[in-house]
Scaffold this motif. Structure first.
Motif, PDB file in Angstrom:
ATOM      1  N   SER A  61     -14.594  14.307  -7.937  1.00 34.34           N
ATOM      2  CA  SER A  61     -14.607  13.940  -9.261  1.00 34.34           C
ATOM      3  C   SER A  61     -13.174  14.203  -9.830  1.00 34.34           C
ATOM      4  CB  SER A  61     -15.611  14.942  -9.907  1.00 34.34           C
ATOM      5  OG  SER A  61     -15.386  16.220  -9.978  1.00 34.34           O
ATOM      6  N   GLU A  62     -12.859  14.170 -10.994  1.00 35.57           N
ATOM      7  CA  GLU A  62     -11.361  14.534 -11.704  1.00 35.57           C
ATOM      8  C   GLU A  62     -11.466  15.772 -11.911  1.00 35.57           C
ATOM      9  OE1 GLU A  62      -9.680  12.329 -14.803  1.00 35.57           O
ATOM     10  OE2 GLU A  62     -10.580  10.716 -14.491  1.00 35.57           O
ATOM     11  N   ALA A  63     -12.693  16.300 -12.240  1.00 41.37           N
ATOM     12  CA  ALA A  63     -12.608  17.909 -12.351  1.00 41.37           C
ATOM     13  C   ALA A  63     -12.450  18.840 -11.143  1.00 41.37           C
ATOM     14  CB  ALA A  63     -14.031  18.238 -13.129  1.00 41.37           C
ATOM     15  N   ALA A  64     -13.137  18.217 -10.201  1.00 41.97           N
ATOM     16  CA  ALA A  64     -13.012  19.248  -8.906  1.00 41.97           C
ATOM     17  C   ALA A  64     -11.445  19.046  -8.497  1.00 41.97           C
ATOM     18  CB  ALA A  64     -13.923  18.523  -7.877  1.00 41.97           C
ATOM     19  N   LEU A  65     -11.078  17.843  -8.485  1.00 33.80           N
ATOM     20  CA  LEU A  65      -9.644  17.571  -8.085  1.00 33.80           C
ATOM     21  C   LEU A  65      -8.622  18.261  -8.898  1.00 33.80           C
ATOM     22  CD1 LEU A  65      -8.426  16.442  -5.702  1.00 33.80           C
ATOM     23  CD2 LEU A  65      -8.030  14.168  -6.788  1.00 33.80           C
ATOM     24  N   ALA A  66      -8.719  18.222 -10.231  1.00 36.51           N
ATOM     25  CA  ALA A  66      -7.936  19.137 -10.958  1.00 36.51           C
ATOM     26  C   ALA A  66      -8.035  20.539 -11.016  1.00 36.51           C
ATOM     27  CB  ALA A  66      -8.330  18.740 -12.531  1.00 36.51           C
ATOM     28  N   ASP A  67      -9.217  21.038 -10.659  1.00 38.10           N
ATOM     29  CA  ASP A  67      -9.285  22.360 -10.139  1.00 38.10           C
ATOM     30  C   ASP A  67      -8.597  22.694  -8.910  1.00 38.10           C
ATOM     31  OD1 ASP A  67     -10.682  23.087 -12.442  1.00 38.10           O
ATOM     32  OD2 ASP A  67     -12.689  23.013 -11.337  1.00 38.10           O
ATOM     33  N   HIS A  68      -8.835  21.905  -7.943  1.00 38.42           N
ATOM     34  CA  HIS A  68      -7.874  21.900  -6.721  1.00 38.42           C
ATOM     35  C   HIS A  68      -6.757  21.870  -6.455  1.00 38.42           C
ATOM     36  CE1 HIS A  68      -7.822  21.617  -2.181  1.00 38.42           C
ATOM     37  NE2 HIS A  68      -7.048  20.698  -2.460  1.00 38.42           N
ATOM     38  N   PHE A  69      -6.008  20.943  -7.599  1.00 35.59           N
ATOM     39  CA  PHE A  69      -4.544  20.866  -7.701  1.00 35.59           C
ATOM     40  C   PHE A  69      -4.044  22.342  -8.661  1.00 35.59           C
ATOM     41  CE2 PHE A  69      -4.240  16.780  -5.975  1.00 35.59           C
ATOM     42  CZ  PHE A  69      -2.978  16.578  -5.934  1.00 35.59           C
ATOM     43  N   GLN A  70      -4.757  22.947  -9.403  1.00 37.36           N
ATOM     44  CA  GLN A  70      -4.450  24.115  -9.947  1.00 37.36           C
ATOM     45  C   GLN A  70      -4.177  25.364  -9.045  1.00 37.36           C
ATOM     46  OE1 GLN A  70      -7.530  26.201 -12.536  1.00 37.36           O
ATOM     47  NE2 GLN A  70      -5.828  26.314 -14.171  1.00 37.36           N
ATOM     48  N   LEU A  71      -5.173  25.267  -8.044  1.00 38.15           N
ATOM     49  CA  LEU A  71      -5.158  26.393  -7.223  1.00 38.15           C
ATOM     50  C   LEU A  71      -3.794  26.235  -6.295  1.00 38.15           C
ATOM     51  CD1 LEU A  71      -8.970  27.024  -6.391  1.00 38.15           C
ATOM     52  CD2 LEU A  71      -7.195  28.457  -7.876  1.00 38.15           C
ATOM     53  N   SER A  72      -3.792  24.808  -5.767  1.00 36.17           N
ATOM     54  CA  SER A  72      -2.504  24.576  -4.910  1.00 36.17           C
ATOM     55  C   SER A  72      -1.177  24.757  -5.652  1.00 36.17           C
ATOM     56  CB  SER A  72      -2.639  23.161  -4.657  1.00 36.17           C
ATOM     57  OG  SER A  72      -3.808  22.774  -4.096  1.00 36.17           O
ATOM     58  N   LEU A  73      -1.115  24.397  -7.062  1.00 32.71           N
ATOM     59  CA  LEU A  73       0.060  24.624  -7.530  1.00 32.71           C
ATOM     60  C   LEU A  73       0.428  26.180  -7.716  1.00 32.71           C
ATOM     61  CD1 LEU A  73       2.530  23.545  -9.278  1.00 32.71           C
ATOM     62  CD2 LEU A  73       0.724  23.352 -11.143  1.00 32.71           C
ATOM     63  N   GLN A  74      -0.548  27.018  -8.043  1.00 33.23           N
ATOM     64  CA  GLN A  74      -0.435  28.403  -8.184  1.00 33.23           C
ATOM     65  C   GLN A  74       0.184  28.903  -6.753  1.00 33.23           C
ATOM     66  OE1 GLN A  74      -4.368  30.593  -8.425  1.00 33.23           O
ATOM     67  NE2 GLN A  74      -3.364  32.561  -8.566  1.00 33.23           N
ATOM     68  N   LYS A  75      -0.347  28.647  -5.755  1.00 30.23           N
ATOM     69  CA  LYS A  75       0.030  28.904  -4.340  1.00 30.23           C
ATOM     70  C   LYS A  75       1.295  28.533  -4.052  1.00 30.23           C
ATOM     71  CE  LYS A  75      -0.814  30.544  -0.219  1.00 30.23           C
ATOM     72  NZ  LYS A  75      -1.064  31.818   0.348  1.00 30.23           N
ATOM     73  N   ILE A 113       8.678  22.304  -5.507  1.00 26.39           N
ATOM     74  CA  ILE A 113       7.208  22.770  -6.151  1.00 26.39           C
ATOM     75  C   ILE A 113       6.424  21.468  -6.021  1.00 26.39           C
ATOM     76  CG2 ILE A 113       6.114  22.795  -8.213  1.00 26.39           C
ATOM     77  CD1 ILE A 113       8.475  24.405  -9.434  1.00 26.39           C
ATOM     78  N   ALA A 114       7.038  20.294  -6.264  1.00 24.16           N
ATOM     79  CA  ALA A 114       6.008  19.087  -6.193  1.00 24.16           C
ATOM     80  C   ALA A 114       5.655  19.018  -4.461  1.00 24.16           C
ATOM     81  CB  ALA A 114       6.824  17.868  -6.434  1.00 24.16           C
ATOM     82  N   VAL A 115       6.618  19.024  -3.711  1.00 25.44           N
ATOM     83  CA  VAL A 115       6.125  18.734  -2.201  1.00 25.44           C
ATOM     84  C   VAL A 115       5.313  20.063  -1.821  1.00 25.44           C
ATOM     85  CG1 VAL A 115       7.307  19.135   0.185  1.00 25.44           C
ATOM     86  CG2 VAL A 115       8.336  17.740  -1.703  1.00 25.44           C
ATOM     87  N   ASN A 116       5.673  21.428  -2.134  1.00 28.80           N
ATOM     88  CA  ASN A 116       4.709  22.406  -1.616  1.00 28.80           C
ATOM     89  C   ASN A 116       3.147  22.307  -2.336  1.00 28.80           C
ATOM     90  OD1 ASN A 116       6.822  23.594  -0.045  1.00 28.80           O
ATOM     91  ND2 ASN A 116       7.444  25.199  -1.631  1.00 28.80           N
ATOM     92  N   THR A 117       3.205  21.774  -3.410  1.00 24.63           N
ATOM     93  CA  THR A 117       1.936  21.553  -4.213  1.00 24.63           C
ATOM     94  C   THR A 117       1.169  20.583  -3.152  1.00 24.63           C
ATOM     95  OG1 THR A 117       2.546  22.105  -6.390  1.00 24.63           O
ATOM     96  CG2 THR A 117       0.620  20.797  -6.233  1.00 24.63           C
ATOM     97  N   LEU A 118       1.637  19.442  -2.870  1.00 25.16           N
ATOM     98  CA  LEU A 118       0.876  18.876  -2.006  1.00 25.16           C
ATOM     99  C   LEU A 118       0.566  19.219  -0.674  1.00 25.16           C
ATOM    100  CD1 LEU A 118       2.047  14.984  -2.935  1.00 25.16           C
ATOM    101  CD2 LEU A 118       0.494  16.466  -3.740  1.00 25.16           C
ATOM    102  N   ILE A 119       1.620  19.950   0.155  1.00 21.45           N
ATOM    103  CA  ILE A 119       1.315  20.612   1.364  1.00 21.45           C
ATOM    104  C   ILE A 119       0.030  21.284   1.191  1.00 21.45           C
ATOM    105  CG2 ILE A 119       2.281  22.333   2.880  1.00 21.45           C
ATOM    106  CD1 ILE A 119       4.789  21.047   2.464  1.00 21.45           C
ATOM    107  N   VAL A 120       0.001  22.296   0.241  1.00 21.82           N
ATOM    108  CA  VAL A 120      -1.199  23.283  -0.021  1.00 21.82           C
ATOM    109  C   VAL A 120      -2.337  22.352  -0.325  1.00 21.82           C
ATOM    110  CG1 VAL A 120      -2.188  25.152  -1.289  1.00 21.82           C
ATOM    111  CG2 VAL A 120       0.295  25.009  -0.707  1.00 21.82           C
ATOM    112  N   ALA A 121      -2.371  21.544  -1.204  1.00 26.68           N
ATOM    113  CA  ALA A 121      -3.298  20.726  -1.441  1.00 26.68           C
ATOM    114  C   ALA A 121      -4.176  20.008  -0.331  1.00 26.68           C
ATOM    115  CB  ALA A 121      -3.179  19.637  -2.770  1.00 26.68           C
ATOM    116  N   LEU A 122      -3.249  19.240   0.475  1.00 25.65           N
ATOM    117  CA  LEU A 122      -3.708  18.547   1.355  1.00 25.65           C
ATOM    118  C   LEU A 122      -4.361  19.447   2.399  1.00 25.65           C
ATOM    119  CD1 LEU A 122      -0.833  15.774   1.609  1.00 25.65           C
ATOM    120  CD2 LEU A 122      -3.136  15.316   1.051  1.00 25.65           C
TER     121      LEU A 122
END
Length: 433
Positions: A61-75, A113-122
């Motif tokens: 869901s959008e909500a679940a993925l939004a939360d996932h990206f929030q934690l990934s961005l924080q990291k 920031i952009a690259v590291n966010t995706l590295i963590v999220a994936l």
């Protein structure tokens, strides 16, 4: 479907290109889904967001993925303060990323920031550790690994020859080098002797030489006759494995009396998933059910893609040998052969690497000198009992960890030659070229 953690070593790579933002009549003024995506660094992450949502194996869901990206961005930014997520949806995710980008002090910082966010999220998408952000060089290396191409090892060069040298030149070069090394005792000399012996084995054989010359692919299939049983071992699954298997079967077609087969997949590293449908088709013909994949809540039937191979009709009984290092496509092939009652398996449970991973190029660039792709788990593979392969592997019909396993062979196989071949093979390491 309770089990959702999955993995793979052999990788099925498919290139899918998807533009996620529309372009208006004037290409210099594109229309984005959210205003924040006029920033290429935000757009880079949001293109990945859309790609994950559309192609990841599990419905998200959008909500679940939004939360996932929030934690990934924080990291990614290394801050204990969770960035503000205005709303748990796509728009909120874009707004959150944009707010962090505004505080970055340079283009390089925004790219990081952009690259590291995706590295963590994936990385943290289940199965953890199997999603990646790949550079072009990393994707090329991945493809070479799947194809069994090792650019750092030139078999001709190992013999001091130019590519395409004749088989007689190969033999002559090997004889000269082996004589020079025959009396050497150093570990380096012994390693070189082993290296040139392998090079000669591949390049002096017309079948393996033409495959190596055409694509740089080293042989993956070895065979021998064991009584009335044809033993075939596959070390991994490369683009040429299907052809190699066919050649081994054809070469054995002039041997009278063969009526059973051992297919040794112990230690098989897997490879392209296409192989499973191609291989099963040799036994049952084209457009027949082979196995299922699981994608976003759906079981997706996969069908055979090859014609019946008449030379296989003589093999009335087939045993597949597996162990804890039988993985990915080798596991799917084993499960399909078991499910369709084409073979019984002997050994220990396979490794349990059961995902199909695809690469998805990102159109948005954050570095003019570099392109990126997502390596994303697209589907789960299933066992013959319709449970996920991941974590448990494919269960053998006869488990050799059972002290009485040899006594159970007669319950599954009637050929004395095959039973004898299984016992002999299990007491030795898999045959390799």
């Amino acid at each position: 479907m309770k089990k959702i953690i999955i993995a793979i070593a052999g990788v099925f790579v498919v290139i899918l290109t998807g533009f996620y933002f529309g372009t208006g009549r004037n290409a210099s003024h594109p229309t984005y889904k959210t205003p924040q995506e006029s920033d290429p660094y935000v757009r880079f992450d949001m293109e990945a967001y859309d790609t994950i949502r559309a192609n990841y194996w599990a419905s998200t869901s959008e909500a679940a993925l939004a939360d996932h990206f929030q934690l990934s961005l924080q990291k990614a930014i290394g801050s204990p303060v969770v960035p503000l997520l205005p709303s748990e949806d796509r728009a909120g995710t874009a707004s959150m990323i944009a707010s962090v980008m505004k505080n970055a002090t340079s283009s390089e910082a925004r790219k990081e920031i952009a690259v590291n966010t995706l590295i963590v999220a994936l990385y943290n998408l289940p199965p953890i550790g199997h999603g990646e952000l790949l550079s072009a060089a990393q994707e090329t290396a991945l493809r070479q690994n799947v194809s069994n191409v090792n650019p750092s090892n030139d078999l001709y060069q190992n013999l001091g020859l130019s590519k395409g040298a004749s088989a007689s030149d190969v033999t002559r070069a090997y004889d000269e080098k082996s004589k020079a090394l025959a009396n050497a005792t150093s570990s380096e000399a012994k390693a070189e002797l082993k290296q040139i012996a392998y090079a000669k084995q591949v390049l002096a054989n017309p079948d393996t030489k033409d495959l190596y010359d055409a694509a740089g692919i080293e042989p993956t299939v070895a065979s021998k006759i064991m009584g009335r049983t044809l033993y075939i071992s596959m070390s991994k699954i490369a683009p040429t494995t299907f052809i190699e298997f066919g050649r081994k079967v054809l070469a054995a077609s002039t041997t009278p009396g063969l009526d059973s087969m051992v297919l040794d997949l112990r230690g098989n590293l897997g490879g392209a998933l296409d192989f499973a449908g191609e291989f099963v088709g040799l036994f049952i013909g084209p457009n027949q059910y082979a196995y299922d994949l699981f994608h976003q809540g759906n079981y997706v039937p996969q069908r055979t893609t090859t014609a019946l191979f008449p030379e296989l009709a003589r093999y009335k009984e087939i045993a597949i040998l597996t162990d804890g290092m039988t993985q990915s496509t080798a596991e799917v092939t084993t499960a399909a052969m078991k499910r369709l009652r084409l073979a019984h398996s002997v050994g220990t449970p396979s490794r349990g690497w059961g995902t199909v991973e695809n690469t998805f190029p990102l159109e948005t660039t954050v570095d003019p000198a570099q392109k990126f792709s997502l390596l994303l788990v697209h589907s789960l593979t299933l066992r013959d009992d319709n449970q996920p392969i991941e974590g448990s592997g494919v269960m053998p019909d006869i488990d050799i960890r059972n002290p009485n396993w040899k006594g159970k062979l007669g319950q599954y196989f009637s050929s004395e030659s095959l039973i004898s071949a299984i016992k002999a093979a299990e007491s030795a390491t898999p045959l390799r070229n």
